[in-house]
Structure formats: C-alpha cells, structure tokens
Design a protein around this motif. Sequence first.
Motif, short mmCIF file in Angstrom:
data_model
loop_
_atom_site.label_atom_id
_atom_site.label_comp_id
_atom_site.label_asym_id
_atom_site.label_seq_id
_atom_site.Cartn_x
_atom_site.Cartn_y
_atom_site.Cartn_z
N VAL A 159 0.86 -1.18 0.00
CA VAL A 159 0.00 0.00 0.00
C VAL A 159 0.90 1.23 0.00
O VAL A 159 1.77 1.36 0.87
CB VAL A 159 -0.89 0.03 1.27
N ILE A 160 0.73 2.11 -0.98
CA ILE A 160 1.55 3.33 -1.05
C ILE A 160 0.63 4.54 -0.84
O ILE A 160 -0.23 4.83 -1.67
CB ILE A 160 2.29 3.44 -2.40
N LEU A 161 0.80 5.20 0.30
CA LEU A 161 -0.05 6.34 0.61
C LEU A 161 0.67 7.66 0.33
O LEU A 161 1.79 7.87 0.80
CB LEU A 161 -0.47 6.31 2.09
N SER A 162 0.02 8.52 -0.45
CA SER A 162 0.58 9.84 -0.73
C SER A 162 -0.54 10.86 -0.51
O SER A 162 -1.56 10.53 0.09
CB SER A 162 1.11 9.88 -2.16
N SER A 163 -0.36 12.07 -1.02
CA SER A 163 -1.39 13.08 -0.78
C SER A 163 -2.37 13.19 -1.95
O SER A 163 -3.14 14.13 -2.02
CB SER A 163 -0.74 14.43 -0.48
N VAL A 164 -2.32 12.24 -2.88
CA VAL A 164 -3.34 12.19 -3.95
C VAL A 164 -4.04 10.83 -3.90
O VAL A 164 -3.49 9.86 -3.38
CB VAL A 164 -2.75 12.42 -5.37
N ASP A 165 -5.25 10.78 -4.48
CA ASP A 165 -6.06 9.55 -4.37
C ASP A 165 -5.49 8.39 -5.19
O ASP A 165 -5.78 7.23 -4.92
CB ASP A 165 -7.50 9.82 -4.83
#
Length: 253
Positions: free
Chosen positions: A164-170
């Motif tokens: 899972v790669i979480l960034s500030s875009v969906d």
Amino acid sequence: MYKRVIIKVGTNVLTRPDGRLDVTNISHLVDQIAGLKARGISLVLISSGAVGAGRELLTVDDSFGDVARRQVLSAIGQVRLMELYRQLFAGHDLLCAQVLATKGDFRAGLHYDNLHNCFRALLQDQIVPVVNENDVIAVTELMFTDNDELAGQVAKMLAVDALVILSSVDGLYDGPPGESGSHLIREVAAGDQSVLGFVQEKKTSFGRGGMATKLRIAAQTAKAGIPVLLGNGRRRNILTGLGRDQWPGTIVK
Ligand code: GLU
C-alpha cells in the motif's frame, strides 16, 4: 483478504504544508494500523518524514552544502519521528522498531539475510517495524530513488500479499488531479505502459518521489505477483477498508 502487507507513507502525508510533522494525521494512521494488527494482519510500515521532522527542530547552516544538511536533518529528525511513533503505538499496547536500510542491503548477501531474519523475528514478536532509508549514509548514487523503491524491495523480500503506497493524492488520474474532467483510474495492469502518459510532471512539495516513480515501482512489484494499492493517506480511515471494500484509489496488478 490480505494477511501480510507493507504500508508506505510519504512525506506529504506525514508533514504539514510548512514542513512540520502532522502529528494529527500520523496519530490517525497509527490508530488505523493498530486496527489492522487487531484483525491479525501482519504489517511493516515504511515511513519517510525524517528530514521533515529535522527541519522542525533545526535551521541548518547552508554553508555545509546540501548533502551535509540532509544528513544532519535526517539524523536528528529520525529520532523525533521514532519518538512519536513509539508513543503513539504504545497507546495501543504495541511496540514498534526502527529499521534503517540502504540500497546495498538488498543485494543478495549477508546484509540481505540479516535484514530478512530481523523482519521475521520482529513480526513473529508482533512488533511493528518502521523502516526508512538510512539517510545519514545513503547520500550518493547508491541512494534509493525514494522510499517507494525501498517499499517495493521490502515487499518482495517478505513476499507480502499487498503493498500500500499512501501519498497526498487519491491515485492515478487520467488528467491533472483536482481538475474537472480528470478521472481516477481504478485499476492498472502491471504491463500497461500507456498510463505513463497520464503522469503529471509536477511533484507534490516535499517528498522525493512522484507518481512516475510510484508507477514504475508498482509495475515491478505487481509483476512479482504483489498487487500495489495507491491511495490518499489523508483520507479518513483509508486503511480500515483494506481488503474489505473497494479500494478508494488505484490498484496496480
Ligand atoms: N528518507 C527520507 C526521509 O525520511 C524521505 C525519502 C522520500 O521522500 O521518499 O525524510
């Protein structure tokens, strides 16, 4: 249902626009991770944010140059970051551990084996490994492009069920994110090169990576049989639905 996952959280999820640590969001992420642990999911957290945390503590004299500045900021910031994680995980009766690695540690050999064994032992003991690149010594061409690449390596090392790669875009959009007419792409096939055309050049402020690296790493990881879920780490409860509902971002598989 995923049983073993890697969760990578980028600098822009962990810091505020002014570069200081976003304690509220980090706390919410730890709550969600504790929820996954309570469901019996084994996980490793890959966390950036050391340089950001360092920036909060000290204004470094520019005369030392970029490399020394980054070394100093990450060295003091990593302590601050882990101090915060330790407290937040303790609030859930969980232990976390600091693991710092460099690109060279992922070449077949003693370091690779030691790292692999350490992960196994930590996970066996129900400890949450919090991994970052060792920014103090990784300063030259031997650096990872960013922590997305590090996360992909750990995912393959541990043969997890998902990254899972979480960034500030969906996730990946077919146009500029946030503009009317741009749509989120829900699923991308690992070998699909055509989506690279959608990648925006502009990077979100502080992190080192960007959507182009994310897609490259996601494609490599997915080709190794590990699906990659790109999502927005600022979205409430994004991790709670992991493996249950439809993922609210882009899945590369
Ligand atoms: N390792 C860096 C840090 O902790 C971040 C690298 C990246 O942006 O991926 O600040």
